[in-house]
Design a protein around this motif. Sequence first.
Motif, PDB file in Angstrom:
ATOM      1  N   PHE A 241       0.965  -4.277  -9.713  1.00 21.64           N
ATOM      2  CA  PHE A 241       2.033  -5.271  -9.742  1.00 21.64           C
ATOM      3  C   PHE A 241       3.212  -4.755 -10.564  1.00 21.64           C
ATOM      4  O   PHE A 241       3.056  -3.889 -11.426  1.00 21.64           O
ATOM      5  CB  PHE A 241       1.534  -6.592 -10.345  1.00 21.64           C
ATOM      6  CG  PHE A 241       0.299  -7.138  -9.684  1.00 21.64           C
ATOM      7  CD1 PHE A 241       0.330  -7.550  -8.374  1.00 21.64           C
ATOM      8  CD2 PHE A 241      -0.893  -7.218 -10.386  1.00 21.64           C
ATOM      9  CE1 PHE A 241      -0.805  -8.045  -7.759  1.00 21.64           C
ATOM     10  CE2 PHE A 241      -2.037  -7.698  -9.794  1.00 21.64           C
ATOM     11  CZ  PHE A 241      -1.994  -8.116  -8.464  1.00 21.64           C
ATOM     12  N   ARG A 242       4.388  -5.301 -10.281  1.00 23.67           N
ATOM     13  CA  ARG A 242       5.590  -4.962 -11.046  1.00 23.67           C
ATOM     14  C   ARG A 242       6.159  -6.241 -11.657  1.00 23.67           C
ATOM     15  O   ARG A 242       6.397  -7.234 -10.959  1.00 23.67           O
ATOM     16  CB  ARG A 242       6.638  -4.295 -10.162  1.00 23.67           C
ATOM     17  CG  ARG A 242       7.960  -4.015 -10.914  1.00 23.67           C
ATOM     18  CD  ARG A 242       8.921  -3.182 -10.083  1.00 23.67           C
ATOM     19  NE  ARG A 242       8.413  -1.825  -9.902  1.00 23.67           N
ATOM     20  CZ  ARG A 242       8.559  -0.848 -10.784  1.00 23.67           C
ATOM     21  NH1 ARG A 242       9.201  -1.066 -11.934  1.00 23.67           N
ATOM     22  NH2 ARG A 242       8.071   0.347 -10.539  1.00 23.67           N
ATOM     23  N   ALA A 243       6.378  -6.197 -12.975  1.00 18.84           N
ATOM     24  CA  ALA A 243       7.024  -7.298 -13.686  1.00 18.84           C
ATOM     25  C   ALA A 243       8.523  -7.041 -13.749  1.00 18.84           C
ATOM     26  O   ALA A 243       8.955  -5.924 -14.027  1.00 18.84           O
ATOM     27  CB  ALA A 243       6.450  -7.420 -15.095  1.00 18.84           C
ATOM     28  N   ILE A 244       9.326  -8.070 -13.481  1.00 22.70           N
ATOM     29  CA  ILE A 244      10.782  -7.970 -13.530  1.00 22.70           C
ATOM     30  C   ILE A 244      11.304  -9.117 -14.384  1.00 22.70           C
ATOM     31  O   ILE A 244      11.154 -10.290 -14.028  1.00 22.70           O
ATOM     32  CB  ILE A 244      11.404  -8.046 -12.116  1.00 22.70           C
ATOM     33  CG1 ILE A 244      10.799  -6.989 -11.195  1.00 22.70           C
ATOM     34  CG2 ILE A 244      12.923  -7.883 -12.199  1.00 22.70           C
ATOM     35  CD1 ILE A 244      11.214  -7.141  -9.745  1.00 22.70           C
ATOM     36  N   ASN A 258       2.298  -2.364  -4.340  1.00 18.94           N
ATOM     37  CA  ASN A 258       1.669  -1.475  -3.370  1.00 18.94           C
ATOM     38  C   ASN A 258       1.701  -2.004  -1.941  1.00 18.94           C
ATOM     39  O   ASN A 258       2.019  -1.274  -1.001  1.00 18.94           O
ATOM     40  CB  ASN A 258       0.201  -1.206  -3.776  1.00 18.94           C
ATOM     41  CG  ASN A 258       0.107  -0.480  -5.108  1.00 18.94           C
ATOM     42  OD1 ASN A 258       0.969   0.317  -5.453  1.00 18.94           O
ATOM     43  ND2 ASN A 258      -0.940  -0.761  -5.867  1.00 18.94           N
ATOM     44  N   GLN A 259       1.375  -3.277  -1.754  1.00 22.02           N
ATOM     45  CA  GLN A 259       1.272  -3.827  -0.410  1.00 22.02           C
ATOM     46  C   GLN A 259       2.553  -4.500   0.068  1.00 22.02           C
ATOM     47  O   GLN A 259       2.622  -4.995   1.185  1.00 22.02           O
ATOM     48  CB  GLN A 259       0.112  -4.821  -0.343  1.00 22.02           C
ATOM     49  CG  GLN A 259      -1.240  -4.187  -0.659  1.00 22.02           C
ATOM     50  CD  GLN A 259      -2.376  -5.184  -0.585  1.00 22.02           C
ATOM     51  OE1 GLN A 259      -2.261  -6.232   0.038  1.00 22.02           O
ATOM     52  NE2 GLN A 259      -3.484  -4.861  -1.247  1.00 22.02           N
ATOM     53  N   HIS A 260       3.568  -4.545  -0.792  1.00 26.43           N
ATOM     54  CA  HIS A 260       4.899  -5.049  -0.421  1.00 26.43           C
ATOM     55  C   HIS A 260       4.834  -6.473   0.145  1.00 26.43           C
ATOM     56  O   HIS A 260       5.407  -6.778   1.185  1.00 26.43           O
ATOM     57  CB  HIS A 260       5.560  -4.099   0.580  1.00 26.43           C
ATOM     58  CG  HIS A 260       5.600  -2.672   0.115  1.00 26.43           C
ATOM     59  ND1 HIS A 260       6.371  -2.262  -0.953  1.00 26.43           N
ATOM     60  CD2 HIS A 260       4.943  -1.575   0.553  1.00 26.43           C
ATOM     61  CE1 HIS A 260       6.199  -0.961  -1.142  1.00 26.43           C
ATOM     62  NE2 HIS A 260       5.329  -0.519  -0.253  1.00 26.43           N
ATOM     63  N   ARG A 261       4.130  -7.333  -0.607  1.00 25.35           N
ATOM     64  CA  ARG A 261       4.060  -8.743  -0.188  1.00 25.35           C
ATOM     65  C   ARG A 261       5.205  -9.569  -0.761  1.00 25.35           C
ATOM     66  O   ARG A 261       5.234 -10.786  -0.593  1.00 25.35           O
ATOM     67  CB  ARG A 261       2.718  -9.344  -0.626  1.00 25.35           C
ATOM     68  CG  ARG A 261       1.513  -8.804   0.139  1.00 25.35           C
ATOM     69  CD  ARG A 261       0.233  -9.444  -0.364  1.00 25.35           C
ATOM     70  NE  ARG A 261      -0.074  -9.024  -1.726  1.00 25.35           N
ATOM     71  CZ  ARG A 261      -0.903  -9.688  -2.533  1.00 25.35           C
ATOM     72  NH1 ARG A 261      -1.466 -10.815  -2.126  1.00 25.35           N
ATOM     73  NH2 ARG A 261      -1.146  -9.234  -3.748  1.00 25.35           N
TER      74      ARG A 261
END
Length: 315
Positions: A241-244, A258-261
């Motif tokens: 996951f990426r936190a922004i 990774n899965q671009h959801r």
Amino acid sequence: MAGIEDIIKQTPFVIVGGVATQYYVPQRQTQDIDILVLTQNASPIERELDRAGSRKIGSLAIGGSAWQLPDGTYLDVIESNKPWVKEAIQKPNRSLDGLPIISLPYLVLMKLEASRFQDAEDLSKVLGVADESTLKQVRTVVRTYLKDAIEDLESFIQLAKLEFQRSQRSRQANLLADSSKPIDLAARMQVDAKDVEQRSVQSSPKREEWEKVMLSQALKSLQDTNIVDGIQTATFANGKFRAILHAPTETLSVVDENQHRGTLYKTRKGEAATIDEFTAQEKERFLQQRSQQNKSNLQPPTSSKQKQQQIEPGE
């Protein structure tokens, strides 16, 4: 804001004006939308607006057209063939909703060119939140396309820094009256699972256990990152996951790396989550990590001031 990305699907554009300023300094309020397009794309964008049921209400003195969108929002389409416009459209920042926002160097350039009172006021705010790397980019853009304004730019930068420092001192005094160190937003928002369980704060949203663990991991990943154009970002959970973190509004989003959801989670300090698309399995996985996370959170901080900075998002 109207769903402009659902109306203009083919023509490249970038959001400018008050909405762009609000992206960097949210104190600036505006209801209208201004976008910038290349002059040669004037006809294509008009066709897209027409097909969506928008109504053309006039022309702009600076070049372009004024519209009313189907939901009643007013839209100004600014047309320009200036040398920097193509690059500004091609290299925008992205809002948390994915909208193209003009990057800060070109926003500053536009406001220096306009030289209106409101633009001068906006400059003193947006330059105050810019880091040295961004200011270097601003200077490069202005020196390239509006070199006569370099001296004015430096004056705005110095005034902005003074104003920003004053506002930061005031904010820090209100948040941590006994702390003399600058507050890192990610650290200030960090979840301390044990404290969250023990404290009852009416103004704080009630968060589920898996949510506390996930937020703790996300915010911990941001602690050593720099703020660039108001954004901090980092991956966590082994890169899944990426936190922004949008620092000016203290809004945290989590996306699937990774899965671009798309966006799986979104919350703002002091508010409940507005988006929660994590699967049941992913939530269970966070729950399984709770013991290990709590153990990590319970380790004594290096100073009492650091401990004061560990608060639950929403406090």
